[in-house]
Design a protein around this motif. Structure first.
Motif, mmCIF file in Angstrom:
data_model
loop_
_atom_site.group_PDB
_atom_site.id
_atom_site.type_symbol
_atom_site.label_atom_id
_atom_site.label_comp_id
_atom_site.label_asym_id
_atom_site.label_seq_id
_atom_site.Cartn_x
_atom_site.Cartn_y
_atom_site.Cartn_z
ATOM 1 N N UNK A 122 28.530 -5.612 -9.467
ATOM 2 C CA UNK A 122 28.907 -5.437 -10.874
ATOM 3 C C UNK A 122 30.395 -5.149 -11.026
ATOM 4 N N UNK A 123 30.968 -4.372 -10.128
ATOM 5 C CA UNK A 123 32.412 -4.105 -10.195
ATOM 6 C C UNK A 123 33.202 -5.393 -10.022
ATOM 7 N N UNK A 124 32.781 -6.246 -9.090
ATOM 8 C CA UNK A 124 33.471 -7.520 -8.868
ATOM 9 C C UNK A 124 33.336 -8.436 -10.079
ATOM 10 N N UNK A 125 32.145 -8.485 -10.657
ATOM 11 C CA UNK A 125 31.915 -9.323 -11.853
ATOM 12 C C UNK A 125 32.816 -8.858 -12.992
ATOM 13 N N UNK A 137 36.524 -9.507 -12.538
ATOM 14 C CA UNK A 137 36.894 -10.919 -12.627
ATOM 15 C C UNK A 137 37.097 -11.367 -14.072
ATOM 16 N N UNK A 138 36.794 -10.480 -15.024
ATOM 17 C CA UNK A 138 36.990 -10.814 -16.434
ATOM 18 C C UNK A 138 35.728 -11.250 -17.150
ATOM 19 N N UNK A 139 34.610 -11.320 -16.456
ATOM 20 C CA UNK A 139 33.351 -11.684 -17.117
ATOM 21 C C UNK A 139 32.931 -10.530 -18.001
ATOM 22 N N UNK A 140 32.690 -10.835 -19.266
ATOM 23 C CA UNK A 140 32.362 -9.782 -20.217
ATOM 24 C C UNK A 140 30.880 -9.718 -20.546
ATOM 25 N N UNK A 141 30.162 -10.820 -20.364
ATOM 26 C CA UNK A 141 28.762 -10.825 -20.755
ATOM 27 C C UNK A 141 27.860 -11.300 -19.640
ATOM 28 N N UNK A 168 18.364 -7.375 -7.485
ATOM 29 C CA UNK A 168 18.819 -7.463 -8.865
ATOM 30 C C UNK A 168 19.127 -8.936 -9.134
ATOM 31 N N UNK A 169 19.040 -9.304 -10.385
ATOM 32 C CA UNK A 169 19.325 -10.673 -10.794
ATOM 33 C C UNK A 169 20.278 -10.620 -11.984
ATOM 34 N N UNK A 170 21.335 -11.409 -11.920
ATOM 35 C CA UNK A 170 22.263 -11.540 -13.039
ATOM 36 C C UNK A 170 22.180 -12.952 -13.594
ATOM 37 N N UNK A 171 22.186 -13.062 -14.905
ATOM 38 C CA UNK A 171 22.314 -14.345 -15.602
ATOM 39 C C UNK A 171 23.653 -14.298 -16.323
#
Length: 96
Positions: free
Chosen positions: A17-20, A23-27, A55-58
């Motif tokens: 989550x910190x990397x996401x 990286x500028x991903x907001x959603x 965990x799964x991210x979309x």
């Protein structure tokens, strides 16, 4: 547009989550307590025999953002080899 589907061990959640976010991903949408078996790590079935969860991210992205996110997923795989980080890119027709 594309939907990036990322699966990883719950043990790596904070780092992923910190990397996401950095990286500028907001959603994104996150699902916890996902169970399953892969080809690179032990099964994570939330049982006594096979403990652990995923965990799964979309993440919905414009096509122009895909290259940077795939690079990020590759980096996370290298940094967390036992976390079973996998990324899948799916076509997405529209956001409603």
């Amino acid at each position: 547009m594309k939907m990036v589907y990322v699966v990883y061990s719950q043990a790596a959640d904070a780092d992923v989550l910190a990397a996401i976010k950095s990286s500028g991903i907001k959603g994104y949408t996150k699902m916890e307590r996902a169970c399953g078996e892969g080809t690179e790590t032990e099964p994570k079935l939330h049982t006594h025999t096979w403990p652990g969860e995923n965990c799964v991210l979309f993440i919905a992205l414009d096509d122009s953002e895909i290259a940077s996110v795939t690079d990020l997923i590759r980096r996370l795989k290298q940094e967390h080899p036992r976390a079973g980080v996998k990324g899948f890119i799916l076509p997405m027709e529209e956001i409603i």
